[in-house]
Write a protein that holds these residues in place. Sequence first.
Motif, PDB file in Angstrom:
ATOM      1  N   VAL A 163      -0.759   1.600 -13.201  1.00 52.17           N
ATOM      2  CA  VAL A 163      -0.309   1.435 -14.711  1.00 52.17           C
ATOM      3  C   VAL A 163      -0.839  -0.428 -14.482  1.00 52.17           C
ATOM      4  N   ASP A 164      -0.396  -1.564 -13.580  1.00 53.76           N
ATOM      5  CA  ASP A 164      -0.897  -2.613 -13.767  1.00 53.76           C
ATOM      6  C   ASP A 164      -2.588  -3.155 -13.751  1.00 53.76           C
ATOM      7  N   GLU A 165      -2.892  -3.644 -13.661  1.00 53.36           N
ATOM      8  CA  GLU A 165      -3.731  -3.551 -13.964  1.00 53.36           C
ATOM      9  C   GLU A 165      -4.702  -4.426 -13.200  1.00 53.36           C
ATOM     10  N   ARG A 166      -2.868  -5.344 -12.171  1.00 52.70           N
ATOM     11  CA  ARG A 166      -4.260  -6.237 -11.144  1.00 52.70           C
ATOM     12  C   ARG A 166      -3.992  -5.492  -9.864  1.00 52.70           C
ATOM     13  N   PHE A 167      -2.896  -4.010 -10.263  1.00 54.19           N
ATOM     14  CA  PHE A 167      -3.779  -2.943  -8.815  1.00 54.19           C
ATOM     15  C   PHE A 167      -4.602  -2.036  -9.537  1.00 54.19           C
ATOM     16  N   TYR A 168      -5.915  -2.439  -9.694  1.00 57.66           N
ATOM     17  CA  TYR A 168      -6.702  -1.807 -10.859  1.00 57.66           C
ATOM     18  C   TYR A 168      -7.591  -0.507  -9.687  1.00 57.66           C
ATOM     19  N   HIS A 169      -7.714  -0.707  -8.073  1.00 50.03           N
ATOM     20  CA  HIS A 169      -7.776   0.837  -7.495  1.00 50.03           C
ATOM     21  C   HIS A 169      -6.719   0.977  -6.356  1.00 50.03           C
ATOM     22  N   LEU A 170      -6.722   2.622  -5.910  1.00 52.22           N
ATOM     23  CA  LEU A 170      -5.474   2.584  -5.356  1.00 52.22           C
ATOM     24  C   LEU A 170      -5.401   1.810  -4.090  1.00 52.22           C
ATOM     25  N   ASP A 171      -6.222   1.224  -3.892  1.00 49.49           N
ATOM     26  CA  ASP A 171      -6.154   0.895  -2.636  1.00 49.49           C
ATOM     27  C   ASP A 171      -5.930  -0.662  -2.214  1.00 49.49           C
ATOM     28  N   THR A 172      -5.328  -1.164  -3.521  1.00 53.29           N
ATOM     29  CA  THR A 172      -5.510  -2.700  -3.491  1.00 53.29           C
ATOM     30  C   THR A 172      -3.623  -2.117  -3.502  1.00 53.29           C
ATOM     31  N   CYS A 173      -2.668  -1.247  -3.569  1.00 55.27           N
ATOM     32  CA  CYS A 173      -1.414  -0.927  -3.224  1.00 55.27           C
ATOM     33  C   CYS A 173      -0.796   0.292  -2.424  1.00 55.27           C
ATOM     34  N   PHE A 174      -2.106   0.915  -2.383  1.00 51.94           N
ATOM     35  CA  PHE A 174      -0.937   2.454  -1.589  1.00 51.94           C
ATOM     36  C   PHE A 174      -2.283   2.387  -0.435  1.00 51.94           C
ATOM     37  N   CYS A 175      -1.383   2.607   0.986  1.00 53.07           N
ATOM     38  CA  CYS A 175      -2.342   2.835   2.166  1.00 53.07           C
ATOM     39  C   CYS A 175      -1.792   3.864   2.245  1.00 53.07           C
ATOM     40  N   PRO A 176      -2.153   5.167   3.104  1.00 57.71           N
ATOM     41  CA  PRO A 176      -1.321   6.120   3.851  1.00 57.71           C
ATOM     42  C   PRO A 176      -1.974   5.344   5.475  1.00 57.71           C
ATOM     43  N   LEU A 177      -1.319   5.716   6.266  1.00 57.45           N
ATOM     44  CA  LEU A 177      -0.543   5.519   7.731  1.00 57.45           C
ATOM     45  C   LEU A 177      -0.891   5.864   8.614  1.00 57.45           C
ATOM     46  N   ASP A 178      -1.720   5.700   9.528  1.00 60.56           N
ATOM     47  CA  ASP A 178      -0.980   6.635  10.626  1.00 60.56           C
ATOM     48  C   ASP A 178      -0.083   7.755  11.309  1.00 60.56           C
ATOM     49  N   GLY A 179       0.568   8.531  11.286  1.00 65.07           N
ATOM     50  CA  GLY A 179       1.853   8.735  11.447  1.00 65.07           C
ATOM     51  C   GLY A 179       2.056   9.509  10.570  1.00 65.07           C
ATOM     52  N   GLY A 180       1.481   9.352   9.046  1.00 67.70           N
ATOM     53  CA  GLY A 180       2.167  10.229   7.888  1.00 67.70           C
ATOM     54  C   GLY A 180       2.915   9.204   7.233  1.00 67.70           C
ATOM     55  N   TYR A 181       2.540   8.187   6.925  1.00 68.54           N
ATOM     56  CA  TYR A 181       3.383   7.134   6.586  1.00 68.54           C
ATOM     57  C   TYR A 181       2.422   6.556   5.229  1.00 68.54           C
TER      58      TYR A 181
END
Length: 281
Positions: A163-181
Amino acid sequence: MTAFSTTYLMCAPDHFEVSYVINPWMAGNIAHGNRSIAHQQWQALVDKISTVANVVCMPAERGVPDLVFTANAGVVRGQKVVLSRFRHKERQEEEQYFEKWFSDNGYTVLKTPADLPFEGAGDALLDRHEDLLWFGHGHRSDLKCAEILAEQLDVEVQPLRLVDERFYHLDTCFCPLDGGYVMYYPAAFDAASQAAIEERVPAHRRILIQEEDALHFAGNTVNCGTHIFLNRASETLVKMLHMYGFTVHQTPLTEFLKAGGAAKCLTLKLNEPVLEKKAAA
Ligand code: ARG
């Protein structure tokens, strides 16, 4: 090439520039780039990643300045790739080059319907803990692709509305990490999507990013094992990630921020393991 178990696809910034505006980061940056600095920054990222993973490069092409952002080539799972269909005409020319690279390299190339924008691993991110595809929509990819991806890749899909146009792709604001973080900037999502993340990921595996870090694209992270490569992170975030067992490698990517991208956008993980499905309860 050293045989690491992870391989990233990248593309050198030989023709990279900001020559149009399709996200807020690009505004005011047309012709404000420095390609030689872009090259140095890109090479430094390659050198750092190459200490823990393989990097393969596809050819750079004229007239498609955003081709460097290989995360947007498609989403890869096993030997299958679902190719991107760009929302903006400025990037649609890239599709042919990504398709050629995947076909030449033995992938089964799948496509979404022609009228539905889908921007690959910019918006479709596999979880590292369960067999789940997180899917961002609201700016670039069409929500209708969620169901199509679930079928094409045989994976459960969790849509998340941006919902924030500065973060227009999921990977600009969300990152699945190893270990399930999962590391993310909550305010980039609507309330229902924030709740969906909280429901799926227990509190001790949620790593929240503050706005300042989000604006430095700290959420746009390449994670390989315990290593994290990103543009820039606050001391607080570095310490927090360290507590969870990660080593943060900061490498300036300011030239690419002018186009709205950083470390993660410049890479595409090619060997995504297909995780086992949870047994039905
Ligand atoms: N200028 C590009 C665009 O707006 C940047 C893409 C960044 N890629 C990413 N995966 N977030 O499409």
